[in-house]
Scaffold this motif. Structure first.
Motif, PDB file in Angstrom:
ATOM      1  N   THR A  74      53.176  31.506  35.013  1.00 22.66           N
ATOM      2  CA  THR A  74      51.945  30.800  34.664  1.00 22.66           C
ATOM      3  C   THR A  74      50.967  31.716  33.940  1.00 22.66           C
ATOM      4  O   THR A  74      50.375  31.339  32.924  1.00 22.66           O
ATOM      5  N   ALA A  75      50.793  32.933  34.451  1.00 18.29           N
ATOM      6  CA  ALA A  75      49.833  33.859  33.852  1.00 18.29           C
ATOM      7  C   ALA A  75      50.259  34.288  32.448  1.00 18.29           C
ATOM      8  O   ALA A  75      49.434  34.351  31.534  1.00 18.29           O
ATOM      9  N   SER A  76      51.550  34.585  32.259  1.00 20.59           N
ATOM     10  CA  SER A  76      52.011  35.015  30.942  1.00 20.59           C
ATOM     11  C   SER A  76      51.910  33.879  29.931  1.00 20.59           C
ATOM     12  O   SER A  76      51.528  34.087  28.772  1.00 20.59           O
ATOM     13  N   PRO A 104      37.016  36.638  28.705  1.00 24.59           N
ATOM     14  CA  PRO A 104      37.014  36.244  30.130  1.00 24.59           C
ATOM     15  C   PRO A 104      38.152  35.316  30.505  1.00 24.59           C
ATOM     16  O   PRO A 104      38.387  35.088  31.698  1.00 24.59           O
ATOM     17  N   TRP A 105      38.866  34.782  29.517  1.00 28.60           N
ATOM     18  CA  TRP A 105      40.036  33.957  29.802  1.00 28.60           C
ATOM     19  C   TRP A 105      41.310  34.794  29.939  1.00 28.60           C
ATOM     20  O   TRP A 105      42.285  34.341  30.540  1.00 28.60           O
ATOM     21  N   LEU A 106      41.314  35.977  29.353  1.00 32.42           N
ATOM     22  CA  LEU A 106      42.524  36.807  29.346  1.00 32.42           C
ATOM     23  C   LEU A 106      42.503  37.897  30.414  1.00 32.42           C
ATOM     24  O   LEU A 106      43.519  38.135  31.078  1.00 32.42           O
ATOM     25  N   LEU A 107      41.366  38.580  30.573  1.00 23.69           N
ATOM     26  CA  LEU A 107      41.325  39.727  31.490  1.00 23.69           C
ATOM     27  C   LEU A 107      41.731  39.374  32.918  1.00 23.69           C
ATOM     28  O   LEU A 107      42.503  40.124  33.540  1.00 23.69           O
ATOM     29  N   PRO A 108      41.268  38.248  33.496  1.00 28.76           N
ATOM     30  CA  PRO A 108      41.734  37.927  34.856  1.00 28.76           C
ATOM     31  C   PRO A 108      43.243  37.756  34.941  1.00 28.76           C
ATOM     32  O   PRO A 108      43.863  38.190  35.928  1.00 28.76           O
ATOM     33  N   ALA A 109      43.847  37.143  33.908  1.00 35.03           N
ATOM     34  CA  ALA A 109      45.307  36.982  33.920  1.00 35.03           C
ATOM     35  C   ALA A 109      46.000  38.335  33.838  1.00 35.03           C
ATOM     36  O   ALA A 109      47.043  38.551  34.475  1.00 35.03           O
ATOM     37  N   TYR A 110      45.444  39.255  33.042  1.00 24.99           N
ATOM     38  CA  TYR A 110      46.015  40.604  32.968  1.00 24.99           C
ATOM     39  C   TYR A 110      46.000  41.270  34.343  1.00 24.99           C
ATOM     40  O   TYR A 110      46.997  41.867  34.786  1.00 24.99           O
ATOM     41  N   LEU A 111      44.865  41.185  35.024  1.00 22.46           N
ATOM     42  CA  LEU A 111      44.736  41.832  36.335  1.00 22.46           C
ATOM     43  C   LEU A 111      45.622  41.165  37.377  1.00 22.46           C
ATOM     44  O   LEU A 111      46.238  41.851  38.207  1.00 22.46           O
ATOM     45  N   ILE A 112      45.705  39.848  37.342  1.00 20.83           N
ATOM     46  CA  ILE A 112      46.563  39.135  38.296  1.00 20.83           C
ATOM     47  C   ILE A 112      48.014  39.553  38.110  1.00 20.83           C
ATOM     48  O   ILE A 112      48.724  39.861  39.078  1.00 20.83           O
ATOM     49  N   GLY A 113      48.488  39.569  36.861  1.00 22.92           N
ATOM     50  CA  GLY A 113      49.869  39.962  36.602  1.00 22.92           C
ATOM     51  C   GLY A 113      50.166  41.381  37.045  1.00 22.92           C
ATOM     52  O   GLY A 113      51.182  41.654  37.704  1.00 22.92           O
ATOM     53  N   GLY A 114      49.273  42.328  36.697  1.00 24.30           N
ATOM     54  CA  GLY A 114      49.516  43.728  37.029  1.00 24.30           C
ATOM     55  C   GLY A 114      49.458  44.016  38.514  1.00 24.30           C
ATOM     56  O   GLY A 114      50.320  44.713  39.063  1.00 24.30           O
ATOM     57  N   LEU A 115      48.446  43.480  39.192  1.00 25.18           N
ATOM     58  CA  LEU A 115      48.297  43.764  40.617  1.00 25.18           C
ATOM     59  C   LEU A 115      49.368  43.064  41.454  1.00 25.18           C
ATOM     60  O   LEU A 115      49.873  43.628  42.436  1.00 25.18           O
ATOM     61  N   ASN A 116      49.714  41.838  41.073  1.00 22.47           N
ATOM     62  CA  ASN A 116      50.797  41.168  41.801  1.00 22.47           C
ATOM     63  C   ASN A 116      52.112  41.918  41.663  1.00 22.47           C
ATOM     64  O   ASN A 116      52.886  42.042  42.620  1.00 22.47           O
ATOM     65  N   PHE A 117      52.384  42.431  40.450  1.00 22.26           N
ATOM     66  CA  PHE A 117      53.641  43.143  40.246  1.00 22.26           C
ATOM     67  C   PHE A 117      53.634  44.483  40.965  1.00 22.26           C
ATOM     68  O   PHE A 117      54.689  44.965  41.400  1.00 22.26           O
TER      69      PHE A 117
END
Length: 406
Positions: free
Chosen positions: A321-323, A213-226
């Motif tokens: 920040t996310a990476s 739960p600490w990684l998946l939100p960052a994955y989604l934030i990075g992908g959707l923002n890009f």
């Protein structure tokens, strides 16, 4: 262990930043040429956009291999060899006889370009102290933006003056020189611990990262923002190539100087995180992107340039920040965890046209903005949820420490 501001840290950081620039020079050099390629080959906007999206898609898929492989055989060799192959693939693209062959060359190029971004941050995690890594990641992401700027400016200027073929030749030749310098600069790894590659374990680690739960939100934030950020530039080139702006490839390439806003955002990210925390910094980046998209609706070139600069600042503030968050939160299989972040990141880029194209055909640029706002509403919510989870975890730690002293 390499510490911040030492000669070893400067040399290694410079090597990784150079490698990052080379990757993004090659990846994004064709972007200002999209209107020219569309008209030359009499192709649709969607098919022409495959010049960008196929390269990012194959780059994303290659990360699934490079990340776990680097945990087994090391990271330096992967970065060196993949950059060399990418330079050769760019030169092959220069001599593609048609759009379909160019797309095939871009597929090969994308596979090769995945090597360095898949493992660079994991290399830092192995070799750098936490403080050294935090500083280096911001500079590394800033180098991404400089590479993106340089590739697009070089591609646009050379493409308008000498043609598409010359543009690829110039980028390929520059990359070969840069690769030689990269090989010389990058120090040998001293803290890497090999984990024999086993497909079953790699799959379990990937599942573990996706369930974290600490990684998946960052994955989604990075992908959707890009998805929003990179494709807004593609559609903006089509918008500005038409009346009343009628910009040529050279000026469309210079448009990407707005990425300098992203360079600043990346470099400031560590300071903002130190003050506000990582989730709040991600959320701030999303809010800035939302405001910038609204500003871009004004049909004034100077305002559009300001909006793109602001959007770049917000996006790269969030991305850096996310990476970095992923690199710190992964407890095992760090190479796979960092690579998985980039899989989401580039899948977002490659799938973006499928989401945005119907809105573009429906309402033009206002349609693209509306579709982008829907996506950013999701990433803003994810940032907020991640911040709430972090607050609960910190509160729980405080309670447990107090109980230990009772």
């Amino acid at each position: 262990m390499i510490h911040a501001n030492t000669p070893a840290w400067r040399r290694a950081t410079l090597a990784l930043c150079l490698g990052s620039m080379l990757v993004f020079i090659n990846l994004y050099a064709p972007q200002p040429l999209l209107p020219l390629l569309r008209d030359t080959h009499d192709a649709s906007t969607l098919k022409t956009g495959l010049v960008m999206s196929l390269a990012t898609l194959t780059l994303a898929l290659s990360l699934l291999v490079y990340g776990p492989l680097s945990d087994a055989i090391g990271r330096g060799g992967i970065m060196r060899v993949s950059l060399s192959v990418a330079a050769l693939a760019t030169l092959l693209a220069a001599f593609a006889p048609g759009l379909d062959w160019l797309l095939a060359a871009r597929v090969l190029q994308g596979v090769a370009l995945g090597g360095l971004p898949a493992v660079a941050i994991a290399w830092m995690g192995d070799e750098f102290s936490p403080e050294a890594m935090s500083r280096a990641v911001g500079l590394y992401i800033a180098a991404n933006t400089l590479g993106g700027i340089g590739g697009r400016v070089l591609g646009g200027v050379v493409g308008e003056w000498y043609g598409v073929q010359a543009s690829f030749v110039a980028v390929g030749g520059l990359t070969l020189v840069g690769v030689a310098v990269f090989w010389w600069l990058l120090p040998a790894a001293s803290a890497f611990s090999s984990q024999p590659f086993r497909l079953g374990r790699a799959c379990r680690q990937m599942r573990g990262h996706l369930a974290n739960p600490w990684l998946l939100p960052a994955y989604l934030i990075g992908g959707l923002n890009f998805l929003v950020f990179i494709n807004q530039y593609s559609y903006m080139t089509f918008r500005l190539a038409e009346a009343p702006f009628a910009l040529g490839p050279r000026w469309l390439g210079l448009l990407f100087l707005t990425y300098l806003g992203g360079t600043l955002g990346s470099m400031l990210s560590a300071r903002v995180v130190a003050r506000a925390g990582a989730p709040a910094t991600m959320g701030l980046g999303v809010v800035i992107m939302v405001l910038a998209l609204g500003l871009s609706l004004m049909p004034v070139l100077a305002v559009i340039i300001a909006a793109l600069t602001l959007s770049a600042f917000g996006f790269f503030l969030c991305h850096a920040t996310a990476s970095g968050w992923v690199g710190r939160q992964a407890r095992e299989g760090r190479g796979g965890a960092s690579a998985l972040y980039l899989v989401f990141y580039y899948l977002g880029a490659s799938l973006g046209p499928l989401w945005l194209e119907p809105f573009w055909l429906w309402r033009g640029w206002p349609g693209v903005v509306a579709a982008s706002w829907l996506v950013l509403a999701t990433t803003g919510w994810l940032s907020w949820r991640l911040g709430k989870r972090l607050q609960r975890a910190q509160h729980q730690c405080v309670v447990e420490r107090r109980l230990e002293h009772v």
